[in-house]
Enzyme design. Structure first.
Site: not given
Length: 710
Positions: A36-37, A223-224, A254, A600
Site C-alpha cells: 500500500k505504501t 494512509d491507514e 487491521q 507480521r
C-alpha cells in the site's frame, strides 16, 4: 510517457489501476503486506510527473512520523529529487500544528501556544480536580483524561458532554472537562486532541480560511484510513470538498485502535459517504507465505463487520503454523530462546533482528524479559519507558517550554523546585496568588515575589536565567547549554550512582538531538524542536540497527514485519482479553489484533499457550485461545522440526535428563559442552568457543554423554 511507464512497471495491475485513478473519490482496500505504501507514494510521484499538480498541492497524511518520513523518502527516490521541502506529507497532528500556527488568530488565540504531553495534561486534570474538590482517590486522573480525550475525538465539547453524561463518573468528567479547558487556555496550551479539534473548528467557523486550503490541496490522500477518528474524518472531508479528489488507503481487518477513538466504520462506510467512489482491492501479498495468510484469514473470517478480500501470494505454501503448548510462562520464554537459536543454526543468514515476540498485555513481558536476561540473549522492549518519557528529559524540556511560552505555568510548576529551591506546594500557591494580583505571568514575577532567604535568591537566579534564555540569539545547542549549566541541573542529577550517571548521559544525548536544529534561527529552532519532540510516538523510537530480539505488544507491531514471529499467551482471558468476551464489538477487534499479529510474519509463525501461567500476581490454568481453533488443522503443527525429529514443547520425560556439574552433554546445535551449573529449571553449559549457554530443563535438545573410561 516513458518515465510514466518506468514508474508503473514495478506495480501489479491493481496497484497500477490505483496509481492512475486520478479523478474523484477512491478507496483502496489494501490487505496486509500488499504494497500500500508503494502504491500511495507512486501515485504522488505520478501526479507530480504528469503535472496534474505541484508537490505542495498534494496533501498526504498518515499517523506516525516514521511512516511520514518513509513516504517522503520513497517519493524523493521515485522522482530523483534530494529535497522534500515542497512535499506536503505529514502526520495529522503535524498538519494541524502547521495550519494553527498560521491561522489560530482567527480563533482569538496566540500563535505561540505550547503542546502539552500526557504528564502535563495529567497535571492540569489534577489541578482542576483539586479546585473542584473532586477526590482523586475515588476517580483516577488518568481515567478522567481518557474520557476527555474520547469526547474530543468525537468532536464533543464540554457543554455538549455535560448534557450526554450518565452516571457519577461521567458527571464528574463533565464537571472537570470545562475547567481543564480553561486551564489549558490560561496557559496558552493545547493537548493533542485540541490540535485536531481546533483545526476543524477553525475551518467550520472561517469559510475563507477553509477555502484557502481547499484551493491549495487539489489532491488529498489518507494512509491507514481505518484508524481515523471523527475529527480526522471531518478534517479530510472538509479539505477535499472542493476538488473531490479524496484517495484513502486502508484495511478494516487491521483496525485495532478503537480505544484511541479510531472508527473502522469510516472505511466500511466510504461508499455510503461517497457513492461515486471507485473501489480497488490490493490482494496480492508480498510478505508472507500462503499458510500464514490462510491462517490469518481463517481467524478474521469469523468477524461479521468486515470487507471481503482474499489474500494470495506467489511465495508458495511455506511452513506450517506452529501451535506450541508449554507447561508454564517460564517454559514459554525458554522455548522461544531455544527456537531462535535453532532457527539461526538452520538459517545462518538470520540475525536476532529477524525475530519478534508479541504479547497482548505489557504485564506479559516480565517473564519473557527474565528468560532473555537469564540466557544472555540481547533483546529490546518497544513501548517500555521511552527516552522522552524519562524524568530528566521531561525536566529539561519543561525548562525549554517555559522559555518558549511565558504563559506555560504547567511546565513552570514542574521545574520550580527542580533543582530544589525551597518552594513547596504552599510556596507555589503563594506565587500564583502574587502573579494574579500583579496581573502578570508567573515567570515574569519570580524575581519580585515577596519571599525570603534561600527561596528569594534561588527564584531571582531562575528569573535571570529565563530572561537571559529568552533573549538568546545564538544557536539552539548554546541555549540548551545555558539552561543546563545555569540551573546546575547536571550537578543535581550527579548522586554518584550508576543511575545518576545514566540520567546525565540521557541529558547529554538530548543535546545531540537539539544540535540538529542549529541551522535555524534561535526562536524558530526552539519552537520547531519542542513541536517535533511533542509529536514523537512510540514506534518512532524503534531502532532496528542494534541486533536484538524485539519484544512488543501486538498493538505496537502494526506496520512492522519480521522473518519469524512468536505470539505468546494465546489463552482465553489473555488473548482474547477477558474484557472483550461479553462484547461482540470488542471481540471482533481482538480478532483483528490476532490477524495483525499473524501477518507480521514473513516465513514462520509460532502461537504459544501455557497450561499454567502466573500473571497479575495469580496462578491461572490456561485454556487455549479460541483463535487457535479457528485455524484449519491442516495448516498447523504442534511441534517444531529439528534435524533429528519432531520435538514438542511438552515432551518433558524424554528430555528431562539428570545431569550434575562436570557432566558432558551434547546439544543438537551447539555440540559438546561441559555442565557448569544446574537448577530446578535450567542447565548451564560451557560449549567451547560458543561460550556459556543457559538451557531449559525438559526443553533443550541435549543428551548426556557417557563418562570417559580413561
Amino acid at each position: 510517457m516513458l518515465f510514466m511507464k518506468d514508474l508503473l512497471k514495478n506495480l501489479n495491475p491493481a496497484q497500477q489501476e490505483a496509481v492512475q485513478a486520478l479523478r474523484g473519490p477512491v478507496l483502496i482496500l489494501a490487505g496486509a503486506g500488499s504494497g500500500k505504501t508503494k502504491t500511495l507514494t507512486t501515485r504522488i510521484a505520478h501526479i507530480i510527473q504528469q503535472k496534474k499538480a505541484r508537490a505542495d498541492e498534494i496533501l498526504a497524511v498518515t499517523f506516525t512520523n516514521k511512516a511520514a518520513g518513509e513516504m517522503k523518502e520513497r517519493v524523493k527516490k521515485l522522482l530523483g529529487i534530494k529535497s522534500d521541502k515542497q512535499l506536503s506529507i505529514s502526520t495529522f497532528h503535524s498538519l494541524c500544528v502547521r495550519i494553527l500556527r498560521r491561522e489560530i488568530a482567527h480563533l482569538n488565540r496566540p500563535t505561540s501556544f505550547t503542546i502539552l504531553d500526557t504528564d502535563e495534561q495529567l497535571t492540569a486534570v489534577k489541578q482542576a480536580m483539586r479546585e473542584l474538590n473532586v477526590d482523586s482517590s475515588k476517580y483516577a486522573p488518568g481515567a478522567i483524561l481518557s474520557y476527555i480525550s474520547g469526547a474530543k475525538n468525537e468532536m464533543v465539547g464540554p457543554e455538549e458532554y455535560s448534557k450526554l453524561a450518565q452516571g457519577h463518573f461521567q458527571q464528574s468528567v463533565a464537571k472537570i472537562y470545562p475547567r481543564y479547558q480553561e486551564l489549558l487556555h490560561k496557559n496558552n496550551s493545547v493537548d493533542f486532541d485540541d490540535l485536531l479539534l481546533l483545526t476543524v473548528k477553525l475551518f467550520k467557523q472561517e469559510p475563507k480560511v477553509l477555502e484557502k486550503y481547499q484551493k491549495l490541496f487539489k489532491y488529498v490522500m489518507v494512509d491507514e484510513y481505518q484508524d481515523t477518528n471523527a475529527a480526522q474524518y471531518q478534517l479530510t472531508k472538509l479539505l477535499s470538498d472542493k476538488h473531490h479528489n479524496l484517495f484513502v488507503v486502508g484495511d478494516d481487518w487491521q483496525s485495532i485502535y478503537s480505544w484511541r477513538g479510531a472508527n473502522y466504520r469510516n472505511i466500511l462506510n466510504f461508499n455510503r459517504d461517497y457513492p461515486a467512489a471507485k473501489v480497488i482491492k490490493l490482494e496480492e501479498n508480498y510478505r508472507s507465505t500462503q499458510n500464514i495468510l490462510d491462517a490469518a484469514g481463517a481467524v478474521i473470517a469469523l468477524n461479521q463487520n468486515r470487507s471481503q478480500k482474499k489474500l494470495w501470494t506467489g511465495r508458495g505454501p511455506g511452513e506450517p503454523i506452529a501451535i506450541i503448548n508449554v507447561p508454564t510462562e517460564q517454559y514459554e520464554g525458554a522455548f522461544i530462546i531455544e527456537e531462535i537459536a535453532r532457527q539461526q543454526q538452520l538459517h545462518p543468514e538470520l540475525t536476532l533482528n529477524d525475530f519478534v515476540v508479541l504479547y497482548r498485555t505489557n504485564a506479559q513481558s516480565r517473564s519473557l524479559e527474565e528468560a532473555f536476561i537469564k540466557r544472555s540473549t540481547p533483546y529490546r522492549v518497544v513501548g517500555g519507558v521511552r527516552f522522552y518519557d524519562r524524568k530528566e528529559i521531561k525536566d529539561v524540556l519543561a525548562y525549554l517550554r517555559v522559555i518558549a511560552n511565558p504563559q506555560d505555568e504547567i511546565s513552570l510548576q514542574r521545574i520550580i523546585n527542580v533543582p530544589t529551591r525551597g518552594i513547596g506546594e504552599k510556596g507555589w500557591e503563594g506565587l500564583c496568588k502574587f502573579a494574579a494580583e500583579e496581573q502578570k505571568n508567573l515567570s515574569e514575577v519570580l524575581d519580585i515575589v515577596p519571599v525570603g532567604g534561600r527561596a528569594k535568591i534561588a527564584l531571582t537566579e531562575l528569573a535571570k536565567t529565563i530572561k537571559q534564555a529568552r533573549s538568546w540569539k545564538k544557536n539552539l545547542s548554546g541555549l540548551f547549554d545555558l539552561v543546563v549549566n545555569k540551573t546546575n541541573y547536571l550537578t543535581f542529577l550527579n548522586d554518584k550512582t550508576i543511575e545518576g550517571e545514566t540520567r546525565i548521559e540521557n541529558v547529554k544525548e538530548l543535546k545531540s538531538v537539539v544540535e540538529k536544529y542549529d541551522y535555524l534561527e534561535s526562536n524558530l529552532a526552539l519552537q520547531t524542536f519542542l513541536e517535533e519532540v511533542s509529536l514523537i510516538q512510540d514506534i518512532d523510537s524503534y531502532n532496528e540497527n542494534n541486533e536484538a530480539v524485539t519484544l512488543m505488544t501486538l498493538h505496537s507491531a502494526k506496520g512492522l514485519e519480521f522473518d519469524s514471529v512468536f505470539i505468546a499467551g494465546m489463552e482465553e482471558n489473555l488473548f482474547p482479553h477477558s474484557r472483550s468476551l461479553l462484547d461482540r464489538e470488542e471481540l471482533e477487534e481482538e480478532r483483528r489484533l490476532c490477524y495483525v499479529g499473524i501477518t507480521r510474519a514473513k516465513r514462520k509463525i509460532y502461537l504459544l499457550h501455557a497450561t499454567q501461567r502466573l500473571i497479575y500476581g495469580k496462578q491461572y490454568t490456561g485454556t487455549p485461545s479460541r483463535f487457535l481453533d479457528d485455524i484449519p488443522v491442516e495448516l498447523t503443527t504442534t511441534g517444531v522440526e529439528t534435524t533429528e525429529a519432531i520435538t514438542t514443547a511438552t515432551e518433558k520425560p524424554a528430555q528431562n535428563i539428570r545431569v550434575k556439574t562436570g557432566d558432558m552433554v551434547e546439544h543438537v546445535h551447539f555440540g559438546v559442552g561441559s555442565v557448569i551449573r544446574t537448577s530446578s529449571d535450567e542447565i548451564v553449559v560451557l560449549f567451547g568457543k560458543l561460550g556459556v549457554k543457559r538451557l531449559a530443563k525438559g526443553l533443550a535438545p541435549i543428551k548426556k554423554l557417557a563418562a570417559s573410561k580413561h
